[in-house]
Design a protein around this motif. Structure first.
Motif, PDB file in Angstrom:
ATOM      1  N   TRP A 446       0.116  -8.478  15.330  1.00 51.40           N
ATOM      2  CA  TRP A 446      -0.592  -9.552  14.632  1.00 51.40           C
ATOM      3  C   TRP A 446       0.247 -10.226  13.550  1.00 51.40           C
ATOM      4  CZ3 TRP A 446      -4.490 -10.655  17.480  1.00 51.40           C
ATOM      5  CH2 TRP A 446      -5.186  -9.656  18.152  1.00 51.40           C
ATOM      6  N   GLY A 447       1.433  -9.731  13.303  1.00 50.73           N
ATOM      7  CA  GLY A 447       2.253 -10.289  12.222  1.00 50.73           C
ATOM      8  C   GLY A 447       1.968  -9.592  10.907  1.00 50.73           C
ATOM      9  N   GLU A 448       0.710  -9.674  10.475  1.00 47.82           N
ATOM     10  CA  GLU A 448       0.249  -8.955   9.294  1.00 47.82           C
ATOM     11  C   GLU A 448      -1.150  -8.422   9.563  1.00 47.82           C
ATOM     12  OE1 GLU A 448       1.713 -10.425   5.051  1.00 47.82           O
ATOM     13  OE2 GLU A 448       0.758 -12.056   6.152  1.00 47.82           O
ATOM     14  N   THR A 449      -1.534  -7.415   8.807  1.00 48.31           N
ATOM     15  CA  THR A 449      -2.877  -6.870   8.942  1.00 48.31           C
ATOM     16  C   THR A 449      -3.338  -6.355   7.583  1.00 48.31           C
ATOM     17  OG1 THR A 449      -4.267  -5.405  10.289  1.00 48.31           O
ATOM     18  CG2 THR A 449      -2.167  -4.513   9.528  1.00 48.31           C
ATOM     19  N   PRO A 450      -4.638  -6.449   7.274  1.00 53.59           N
ATOM     20  CA  PRO A 450      -5.134  -6.041   5.957  1.00 53.59           C
ATOM     21  C   PRO A 450      -5.223  -4.525   5.794  1.00 53.59           C
ATOM     22  CG  PRO A 450      -6.620  -7.632   7.014  1.00 53.59           C
ATOM     23  CD  PRO A 450      -5.687  -7.146   8.065  1.00 53.59           C
ATOM     24  N   VAL A 451      -4.875  -4.068   4.598  1.00 55.77           N
ATOM     25  CA  VAL A 451      -5.014  -2.676   4.183  1.00 55.77           C
ATOM     26  C   VAL A 451      -5.774  -2.672   2.860  1.00 55.77           C
ATOM     27  CG1 VAL A 451      -3.758  -0.655   3.341  1.00 55.77           C
ATOM     28  CG2 VAL A 451      -2.957  -1.859   5.373  1.00 55.77           C
ATOM     29  N   ALA A 452      -6.668  -1.697   2.672  1.00 57.45           N
ATOM     30  CA  ALA A 452      -7.430  -1.592   1.430  1.00 57.45           C
ATOM     31  C   ALA A 452      -7.054  -0.330   0.680  1.00 57.45           C
ATOM     32  CB  ALA A 452      -8.926  -1.589   1.724  1.00 57.45           C
ATOM     33  N   ALA A 453      -6.627  -0.491  -0.562  1.00 52.78           N
ATOM     34  CA  ALA A 453      -6.416   0.641  -1.463  1.00 52.78           C
ATOM     35  C   ALA A 453      -7.661   0.763  -2.329  1.00 52.78           C
ATOM     36  CB  ALA A 453      -5.187   0.418  -2.331  1.00 52.78           C
ATOM     37  N   VAL A 454      -8.284   1.947  -2.327  1.00 49.45           N
ATOM     38  CA  VAL A 454      -9.543   2.104  -3.050  1.00 49.45           C
ATOM     39  C   VAL A 454      -9.454   3.252  -4.046  1.00 49.45           C
ATOM     40  CG1 VAL A 454     -10.880   1.187  -1.105  1.00 49.45           C
ATOM     41  CG2 VAL A 454     -10.591   3.661  -1.344  1.00 49.45           C
ATOM     42  N   VAL A 455     -10.185   3.081  -5.140  1.00 46.86           N
ATOM     43  CA  VAL A 455     -10.394   4.138  -6.126  1.00 46.86           C
ATOM     44  C   VAL A 455     -11.859   4.539  -6.025  1.00 46.86           C
ATOM     45  CG1 VAL A 455     -10.328   4.748  -8.571  1.00 46.86           C
ATOM     46  CG2 VAL A 455      -8.628   3.160  -7.634  1.00 46.86           C
ATOM     47  N   GLN A 480     -10.827 -10.172   9.991  1.00 44.55           N
ATOM     48  CA  GLN A 480     -10.775  -9.599   8.646  1.00 44.55           C
ATOM     49  C   GLN A 480     -10.685  -8.072   8.662  1.00 44.55           C
ATOM     50  OE1 GLN A 480     -14.523 -11.294   7.251  1.00 44.55           O
ATOM     51  NE2 GLN A 480     -13.390 -12.521   5.745  1.00 44.55           N
ATOM     52  N   LYS A 481     -10.885  -7.457   9.798  1.00 42.60           N
ATOM     53  CA  LYS A 481     -10.995  -5.999   9.843  1.00 42.60           C
ATOM     54  C   LYS A 481      -9.766  -5.319   9.252  1.00 42.60           C
ATOM     55  CE  LYS A 481     -14.359  -5.394  13.532  1.00 42.60           C
ATOM     56  NZ  LYS A 481     -14.674  -4.706  14.808  1.00 42.60           N
ATOM     57  N   ILE A 482     -10.039  -4.305   8.434  1.00 44.62           N
ATOM     58  CA  ILE A 482      -8.938  -3.620   7.769  1.00 44.62           C
ATOM     59  C   ILE A 482      -8.337  -2.569   8.698  1.00 44.62           C
ATOM     60  CG2 ILE A 482      -9.583  -4.063   5.384  1.00 44.62           C
ATOM     61  CD1 ILE A 482     -11.061  -1.472   5.316  1.00 44.62           C
ATOM     62  N   TYR A 483      -7.038  -2.491   8.637  1.00 48.34           N
ATOM     63  CA  TYR A 483      -6.272  -1.598   9.507  1.00 48.34           C
ATOM     64  C   TYR A 483      -6.273  -0.172   8.987  1.00 48.34           C
ATOM     65  CZ  TYR A 483      -2.053   0.226  11.843  1.00 48.34           C
ATOM     66  OH  TYR A 483      -1.155   0.980  12.565  1.00 48.34           O
ATOM     67  N   LYS A 484      -6.381  -0.052   7.649  1.00 39.98           N
ATOM     68  CA  LYS A 484      -6.270   1.276   7.036  1.00 39.98           C
ATOM     69  C   LYS A 484      -6.922   1.240   5.652  1.00 39.98           C
ATOM     70  CE  LYS A 484      -3.797   5.261   7.660  1.00 39.98           C
ATOM     71  NZ  LYS A 484      -3.613   6.005   8.919  1.00 39.98           N
ATOM     72  N   VAL A 485      -7.503   2.353   5.266  1.00 40.48           N
ATOM     73  CA  VAL A 485      -7.965   2.561   3.897  1.00 40.48           C
ATOM     74  C   VAL A 485      -7.122   3.666   3.276  1.00 40.48           C
ATOM     75  CG1 VAL A 485      -9.843   3.448   2.463  1.00 40.48           C
ATOM     76  CG2 VAL A 485     -10.325   1.758   4.222  1.00 40.48           C
ATOM     77  N   ILE A 486      -6.641   3.405   2.064  1.00 42.32           N
ATOM     78  CA  ILE A 486      -5.849   4.394   1.332  1.00 42.32           C
ATOM     79  C   ILE A 486      -6.617   4.745   0.071  1.00 42.32           C
ATOM     80  CG2 ILE A 486      -3.633   4.896   0.247  1.00 42.32           C
ATOM     81  CD1 ILE A 486      -2.770   2.217   1.819  1.00 42.32           C
ATOM     82  N   ILE A 487      -6.906   5.998  -0.131  1.00 41.04           N
ATOM     83  CA  ILE A 487      -7.595   6.446  -1.346  1.00 41.04           C
ATOM     84  C   ILE A 487      -6.549   6.848  -2.379  1.00 41.04           C
ATOM     85  CG2 ILE A 487      -9.167   8.145  -2.332  1.00 41.04           C
ATOM     86  CD1 ILE A 487     -10.554   8.296   0.393  1.00 41.04           C
ATOM     87  N   ILE A 488      -6.580   6.192  -3.538  1.00 42.59           N
ATOM     88  CA  ILE A 488      -5.614   6.484  -4.603  1.00 42.59           C
ATOM     89  C   ILE A 488      -6.366   6.743  -5.906  1.00 42.59           C
ATOM     90  CG2 ILE A 488      -3.741   5.183  -3.536  1.00 42.59           C
ATOM     91  CD1 ILE A 488      -4.328   2.868  -5.350  1.00 42.59           C
ATOM     92  N   ASP A 489      -5.677   7.346  -6.863  1.00 41.89           N
ATOM     93  CA  ASP A 489      -6.312   7.697  -8.135  1.00 41.89           C
ATOM     94  C   ASP A 489      -6.529   6.483  -9.030  1.00 41.89           C
ATOM     95  OD1 ASP A 489      -6.398  10.381  -7.456  1.00 41.89           O
ATOM     96  OD2 ASP A 489      -4.436  10.803  -8.333  1.00 41.89           O
ATOM     97  N   GLU A 490      -5.603   5.508  -8.947  1.00 37.17           N
ATOM     98  CA  GLU A 490      -5.671   4.360  -9.849  1.00 37.17           C
ATOM     99  C   GLU A 490      -4.875   3.212  -9.257  1.00 37.17           C
ATOM    100  OE1 GLU A 490      -5.061   3.573 -14.654  1.00 37.17           O
ATOM    101  OE2 GLU A 490      -4.006   5.218 -13.661  1.00 37.17           O
ATOM    102  N   LEU A 491      -5.382   2.001  -9.386  1.00 37.67           N
ATOM    103  CA  LEU A 491      -4.636   0.832  -8.924  1.00 37.67           C
ATOM    104  C   LEU A 491      -3.510   0.537  -9.912  1.00 37.67           C
ATOM    105  CD1 LEU A 491      -7.493  -1.609  -7.823  1.00 37.67           C
ATOM    106  CD2 LEU A 491      -6.071  -0.168  -6.362  1.00 37.67           C
ATOM    107  N   PRO A 492      -2.316   0.229  -9.419  1.00 35.58           N
ATOM    108  CA  PRO A 492      -1.227  -0.133 -10.334  1.00 35.58           C
ATOM    109  C   PRO A 492      -1.486  -1.495 -10.967  1.00 35.58           C
ATOM    110  CG  PRO A 492      -0.543  -0.488  -8.061  1.00 35.58           C
ATOM    111  CD  PRO A 492      -1.889   0.154  -8.000  1.00 35.58           C
ATOM    112  N   ARG A 493      -1.380  -1.562 -12.275  1.00 32.78           N
ATOM    113  CA  ARG A 493      -1.619  -2.811 -12.994  1.00 32.78           C
ATOM    114  C   ARG A 493      -0.490  -3.060 -13.984  1.00 32.78           C
ATOM    115  NH1 ARG A 493      -7.078  -4.346 -12.394  1.00 32.78           N
ATOM    116  NH2 ARG A 493      -8.405  -2.694 -11.550  1.00 32.78           N
ATOM    117  N   ASN A 494      -0.254  -4.328 -14.279  1.00 34.28           N
ATOM    118  CA  ASN A 494       0.684  -4.620 -15.359  1.00 34.28           C
ATOM    119  C   ASN A 494      -0.052  -4.513 -16.686  1.00 34.28           C
ATOM    120  OD1 ASN A 494      -0.755  -7.012 -15.746  1.00 34.28           O
ATOM    121  ND2 ASN A 494       0.762  -8.307 -14.769  1.00 34.28           N
ATOM    122  N   VAL A 495       0.665  -4.720 -17.785  1.00 37.59           N
ATOM    123  CA  VAL A 495       0.053  -4.509 -19.092  1.00 37.59           C
ATOM    124  C   VAL A 495      -1.011  -5.555 -19.402  1.00 37.59           C
ATOM    125  CG1 VAL A 495       1.882  -3.204 -20.182  1.00 37.59           C
ATOM    126  CG2 VAL A 495       2.078  -5.671 -20.076  1.00 37.59           C
ATOM    127  N   ALA A 496      -1.075  -6.632 -18.614  1.00 41.90           N
ATOM    128  CA  ALA A 496      -2.133  -7.632 -18.797  1.00 41.90           C
ATOM    129  C   ALA A 496      -3.366  -7.302 -17.966  1.00 41.90           C
ATOM    130  CB  ALA A 496      -1.613  -9.023 -18.421  1.00 41.90           C
TER     131      ALA A 496
END
Length: 512
Positions: A446-455, A480-496
């Motif tokens: 498909w070229g690209e496919t959606p992945v969801a990172a969830v907390v 729109q169907k997601i290819y994979k769900v990844i469960i993580i402890d925290e989403l990476p964010r910048n200081v803003a």
């Protein structure tokens, strides 16, 4: 009105003269009236002049929230110097590059951060040896900030007049989509921040404004400037803590505060975050990133009629969702305020009709002067007076803007545009999901496919495949169907507070 009048140079002087005993700033256990703040700022402005700093010279800070940082902003304004607030998280080449790019002539830091200045100091040839200052304790090779002030008079210095066209500060972009760019904002722009946002946010001289995030970011100026224009009380927290936010609002009778979505989510976990305990609140502004609908609904339920949302760029275009429209236009980020225009355009710059998605462009009096020393990037961003935001959205029949994502975040799957925001709004409805970010990874078919990172919520017991199945069953379109769900402890964010989707893509690029 002449550009001579559209400056912030004498705002503080006026309040010191006409409401000297009104509380200007509260920081931890320190409180300064406008008279006291004015005298401290005058001492600092005279110290700047003694250090060879004048109109147009750059004063960089590497500081956390503090009274000193607040004083520096207004001392720069009073003498026409240019404030360059830098993130205390900068290190090595990143720190050197911004100090060098900004042509800094004086840098002010604190004891805990001097080691990072020391690491690049030998290469900072443009900064005189005596123009490295430290705000706490003595540090070998640094001038003491408070000693420099104490040696000066409280009398306002004789300085050059500034005009609206003169630069007031350089705000560096977060670099989430490339190297940081120095965004030059003039006195006129900052003066209009004061006027336009005080009006839009229903602020008065009696308002009590609280800020819990870092005031080095442009979002803080949305209330910082109106507060000083009107002579409000400004309550500055040293750092964000959800329970402290709730308690300080209650204690100080705060009327106005800004919170980024991750901070709102943290406050929603606190039982006292409700209208009865926070009865003084008139306004909570969500900025920095889209706030998911589930969280908007919960906020409006807990504390009705205070929610505003602002979409905008430091470069100078904004829309505001007013509290009176928050429930009528859920999902929208509002409309352009007075004196601003927006339109949606295609890849060739042609305006698109209502309902069609394209790049958001805007123009108005808050546009930056330039990207500092980057004329090519400036021309790429501003074309014929219109700022091209790089964000994607559409206008509804009433002219309200709806965001669908950044052009760089757009997922093209099988030739179809997939907008991460649309999927995120579904994922967050799963009862186990606390936070989510959707991004695209490469796919051979498909070229690209959606992945969801969830907390997940703390007590949640669920597997990634279970979430994936539930989401895919509730999405509107197959593509729109997601290819994979990844469960993580925290989403990476910048200081803003912005989610670093580029980092997520790099981390999980090879998911099979």
């Amino acid at each position: 009105m002449s550009l001579q009048c559209l400056t912030i140079q004498y705002w503080l002087r006026k309040h010191a003269a006409y409401r000297p005993r009104h509380t200007a700033i509260v920081f931890e256990d320190k409180r300064l009236t406008y008279k006291e703040l004015y005298e401290e700022v005058n001492r600092l402005a005279n110290a700047f002049i003694a250090a060879g700093i004048g109109k147009g010279d750059k004063v960089a800070t590497l500081l956390p929230n503090s009274v000193e940082l607040w004083e520096i902003y207004w001392a720069c304004a009073s003498i026409g110097a240019v404030a360059v607030p830098l993130s205390p998280l900068l290190r090595g080449h990143g720190l050197f590059n911004l100090l060098d790019n900004s042509d800094t002539k004086l840098v002010i830091t604190d004891q805990d951060l001097t080691e990072h200045i020391d690491a690049v100091r030998a290469d900072l040839k443009m900064i005189p040896d005596n123009n490295f200052w430290v705000t706490d304790n003595n540090k070998n090779g640094y001038q003491n900030y408070h000693l420099q002030k104490q040696q000066q008079t409280i009398i306002a210095p004789s300085v050059e007049e500034v005009t609206g066209n003169d630069p007031y500060n350089i705000i560096y972009s977060s670099g989430t989509t490339g190297l940081p760019k120095g965004i030059v904002l003039s006195h006129e722009v900052r003066a209009l921040y004061g006027c336009l946002f005080a009006n839009a946010f229903r602020m008065t001289p009696e308002s009590v404004v609280m800020h819990s995030g870092s005031i080095i970011f442009n979002g803080s100026f949305l209330t910082l400037m109106p507060a000083m224009l009107l002579g409000c009380t400004y309550v500055l927290m040293s750092h964000y803590d959800a329970q402290e936010v709730v308690d300080i609002i209650h204690k100080e009778k705060v009327t106005h505060t800004i919170l980024v979505p991750s901070q709102i989510l943290g406050c929603l976990q606190k039982p006292d975050f409700h209208k009865d305990y926070l009865a003084s609140l008139e306004y909570i502004l969500s900025v920095g990133a889209p706030l998911l609908q589930e969280h908007k609904q919960e906020l409006n339920k807990r504390i009705p009629n205070v929610f505003y949302e602002l979409y905008g760029l430091t470069e100078g275009f904004m829309t505001i969702l007013d509290r009176n429209c928050a429930l009528l236009k859920t999902g929208s980020v509002g409309t352009a305020p007075q004196f601003m225009e927006l339109k949606i355009v295609d890849d060739k710059g042609k305006e698109l009709p209502q309902g069609q998605q394209g790049e958001i462009t805007g123009r108005g009096p808050l546009l930056m002067t330039e990207y500092y020393k980057s004329p090519d990037q400036t021309r790429e961003a501003i074309k014929n007076g219109w700022l091209f935001t790089g964000d994607v959205g559409y206008l509804d029949k009433d002219g309200f803007l709806f965001l669908t994502g950044r052009k760089k975040d757009l997922i093209i799957s099988g030739g179809v545009n997939v907008y991460p925001g649309d999927i995120e709004e579904i994922v967050i409805k799963h009862k186990a999901v606390k936070d989510v970010a959707v991004f695209g990874i490469a796919h051979k078919e498909w070229g690209e496919t959606p992945v969801a990172a969830v907390v997940l919520h703390e007590a949640a017991v669920v597997t990634a495949p279970e979430i994936q199945d539930w989401v895919n069953q509730n999405l509107e379109a197959r593509y729109q169907k997601i290819y994979k769900v990844i469960i993580i402890d925290e989403l990476p964010r910048n200081v803003a507070g912005k989610v670093l989707k580029r980092q997520l893509k790099e981390t999980y690029a090879l998911i099979s």
